[in-house]
Design an enzyme around this catalytic site. Sequence first.
Site, short mmCIF file in Angstrom:
data_model
loop_
_atom_site.label_atom_id
_atom_site.label_comp_id
_atom_site.label_asym_id
_atom_site.label_seq_id
_atom_site.Cartn_x
_atom_site.Cartn_y
_atom_site.Cartn_z
N GLY A 1 0.81 -1.23 0.00
CA GLY A 1 0.00 0.00 0.00
C GLY A 1 0.84 1.27 0.00
O GLY A 1 2.07 1.23 -0.08
N LEU B 1 1.43 3.41 2.40
CA LEU B 1 2.33 3.47 3.56
C LEU B 1 3.22 2.23 3.63
O LEU B 1 4.44 2.34 3.83
CB LEU B 1 1.49 3.58 4.84
CG LEU B 1 2.28 3.57 6.15
CD1 LEU B 1 3.26 4.74 6.21
CD2 LEU B 1 1.33 3.61 7.35
N ASP C 1 -4.21 -13.55 4.12
CA ASP C 1 -5.41 -12.72 4.22
C ASP C 1 -5.65 -12.54 5.73
O ASP C 1 -5.98 -13.51 6.42
CB ASP C 1 -6.57 -13.47 3.54
CG ASP C 1 -7.91 -12.79 3.79
OD1 ASP C 1 -7.95 -11.76 4.51
OD2 ASP C 1 -8.93 -13.31 3.28
N ALA D 1 -5.43 -2.41 5.46
CA ALA D 1 -6.72 -1.86 5.87
C ALA D 1 -7.68 -1.81 4.69
O ALA D 1 -7.26 -1.88 3.53
CB ALA D 1 -6.53 -0.44 6.42
N THR E 1 -9.49 0.82 2.87
CA THR E 1 -9.31 2.27 2.83
C THR E 1 -10.29 2.97 1.87
O THR E 1 -10.15 4.17 1.62
CB THR E 1 -7.86 2.63 2.43
OG1 THR E 1 -7.54 1.95 1.22
CG2 THR E 1 -6.87 2.24 3.51
N TYR F 1 -16.27 4.12 7.55
CA TYR F 1 -14.83 3.80 7.54
C TYR F 1 -14.24 4.19 8.91
O TYR F 1 -13.55 3.40 9.55
CB TYR F 1 -14.14 4.56 6.40
CG TYR F 1 -12.64 4.67 6.52
CD1 TYR F 1 -11.82 3.58 6.24
CD2 TYR F 1 -12.04 5.87 6.91
CE1 TYR F 1 -10.43 3.69 6.36
CE2 TYR F 1 -10.66 5.99 7.03
CZ TYR F 1 -9.86 4.90 6.76
OH TYR F 1 -8.50 5.00 6.87
N LYS G 1 -12.52 1.81 11.76
CA LYS G 1 -11.15 2.02 12.24
C LYS G 1 -11.15 2.23 13.76
O LYS G 1 -10.26 1.73 14.46
CB LYS G 1 -10.52 3.23 11.54
CG LYS G 1 -10.25 3.05 10.06
CD LYS G 1 -9.18 2.03 9.73
CE LYS G 1 -7.80 2.46 10.14
NZ LYS G 1 -6.77 1.45 9.74
N1 LIG Z 1 -4.67 6.82 2.69
C1 LIG Z 1 -4.92 7.76 3.60
O1 LIG Z 1 -5.09 8.94 3.26
C2 LIG Z 1 -4.99 7.41 5.06
C3 LIG Z 1 -5.28 8.43 5.96
C4 LIG Z 1 -5.32 8.13 7.32
C5 LIG Z 1 -5.06 6.84 7.76
N2 LIG Z 1 -4.79 5.87 6.86
C6 LIG Z 1 -4.50 4.51 7.37
O2 LIG Z 1 -3.15 4.23 7.04
C7 LIG Z 1 -2.99 2.82 6.84
C8 LIG Z 1 -2.33 2.58 5.49
O3 LIG Z 1 -3.19 3.08 4.49
P1 LIG Z 1 -2.80 3.09 2.95
O4 LIG Z 1 -3.50 4.25 2.34
O5 LIG Z 1 -1.32 2.90 2.81
O6 LIG Z 1 -3.54 1.76 2.46
P2 LIG Z 1 -3.65 1.19 0.97
O7 LIG Z 1 -2.70 1.88 0.06
O8 LIG Z 1 -5.11 1.18 0.61
O9 LIG Z 1 -3.15 -0.30 1.16
C9 LIG Z 1 -3.91 -1.23 1.88
C10 LIG Z 1 -3.08 -2.48 2.05
O10 LIG Z 1 -3.90 -3.45 2.73
C11 LIG Z 1 -3.69 -4.71 2.11
N3 LIG Z 1 -4.85 -5.58 2.32
C12 LIG Z 1 -6.11 -5.39 1.91
N4 LIG Z 1 -6.88 -6.42 2.30
C13 LIG Z 1 -6.07 -7.30 2.97
C14 LIG Z 1 -6.28 -8.55 3.60
N5 LIG Z 1 -7.49 -9.12 3.66
N6 LIG Z 1 -5.22 -9.16 4.18
C15 LIG Z 1 -3.99 -8.59 4.14
N7 LIG Z 1 -3.74 -7.39 3.56
C16 LIG Z 1 -4.77 -6.74 2.99
C17 LIG Z 1 -3.54 -4.34 0.63
O11 LIG Z 1 -2.97 -5.41 -0.06
P3 LIG Z 1 -3.33 -5.67 -1.63
O12 LIG Z 1 -2.59 -4.60 -2.38
O13 LIG Z 1 -2.84 -7.01 -1.90
O14 LIG Z 1 -4.83 -5.53 -1.72
C18 LIG Z 1 -2.62 -3.13 0.75
O15 LIG Z 1 -1.28 -3.54 0.89
C19 LIG Z 1 -4.39 2.22 6.96
O16 LIG Z 1 -4.56 1.75 8.27
C20 LIG Z 1 -5.32 3.40 6.73
O17 LIG Z 1 -6.55 3.22 7.38
C21 LIG Z 1 -4.74 6.12 5.52
#
Ligand SMILES: NC(=O)c1ccc[n+]([C@@H]2O[C@H](COP(=O)([O-])OP(=O)(O)OC[C@H]3O[C@@H](n4cnc5c(N)ncnc54)[C@H](OP(=O)(O)O)[C@@H]3O)[C@@H](O)[C@H]2O)c1
Length: 287
Positions: A11, A13, A37, A61, A63, A126, A130
């Site tokens: 992802g 992060l 998973d 997560a 997201t 969402y 969380k």
């Molecule tokens: N994006 C934002 O603006 C934001 C803001 C505040 C907080 N956050 C938090 O920051 C954290 C990282 O967010 P991000 O934006 O980097 O997330 P992201 O880019 O959407 O990546 C989500 C990751 O979760 C993995 N995933 C999904 N389903 C899964 C499962 N069943 N088992 C194992 N892995 C799984 C995905 O793998 P695949 O690629 O294989 O699906 C991917 O690596 C999260 O906790 C999010 O809630 C994000």
Amino acid sequence: MERILLLGGSGILGSEVLSHLQSENFEYVAPTSTDLDITNRDQLLRVVSEFKPAWIINCAAWTNVDGAESCFEEARELNAIAVESLGIAADLFECKVIHISTDYVFAGDSSEPYLETSRVQPLNKYGESKLQGESALLTVLPSAYVIRTSWLYGTSGKNFVKTIAGKALQSEESRVVDDQVGSPTSARDLAIGILSVIKKQPEPGIYNYSNRGSCSWFELAQKVYETVGADNGLVHPISSGSLSFIAKRPKYSLLSKEKWLSAGLSEVPNWEYSLQLIMPEIISELQ
Ligand SMILES: NC(=O)c1ccc[n+]([C@@H]2O[C@H](COP(=O)([O-])OP(=O)(O)OC[C@H]3O[C@@H](n4cnc5c(N)ncnc54)[C@H](OP(=O)(O)O)[C@@H]3O)[C@@H](O)[C@H]2O)c1
């Protein structure tokens, strides 16, 4: 060097955390969601028992903020139930956990930065999922770390900065909301922050981390246009009411970093500084 299990390594992060684990020679495994998973408790327990990590970093997560409104059970499955399972596995096999959460646990009706102890009141499903994840984790594993962050962007995955940079490079117009204020956060800075928690091991519990300073999405988009050398007059401000987002978003989501800084964790660079640093990589990804 301590063994690390990284979840969500593909992802926005997770990919930054992964490259830091590689460059700092940590011993780690970063299974993909196909290999592990995390909603499958048996699989999770097996991986943790086999690899025996000292730390689990959870960047996985659901997201899709709007999607969570209609698929709440699926979002809860990943953002809450799997996070509880993670805590149970960590307790059983004596590992420490760093879990990532969000500014969306807050209602966005404050006029000063949210503290870790501020009242939580998510506006959307969402945020609710969380928040359930944070609470479940800290209940089963009080030694866990929960880091709340906001407005993440980076070179990997789909994110606002990349999308806007793509439009700027094509000299396309963008309409962007100017009535939601927050702190853009470079995934690279947060990845360094996560590793600083491992190195420092402060008191467990909730910590906020976002970049310093604040802006609206409109101001962020303007800055992205300027950085790629495009005319920032192509970015037009609109109100969030004029958009048909399914989920409500907080109007204000600044997070106080006082606790983070007093714990002696990593630096908190200004958002504009961090954006300038990473933009050349984002641009080359897009070209
Ligand atoms: N994006 C934002 O603006 C934001 C803001 C505040 C907080 N956050 C938090 O920051 C954290 C990282 O967010 P991000 O934006 O980097 O997330 P992201 O880019 O959407 O990546 C989500 C990751 O979760 C993995 N995933 C999904 N389903 C899964 C499962 N069943 N088992 C194992 N892995 C799984 C995905 O793998 P695949 O690629 O294989 O699906 C991917 O690596 C999260 O906790 C999010 O809630 C994000």
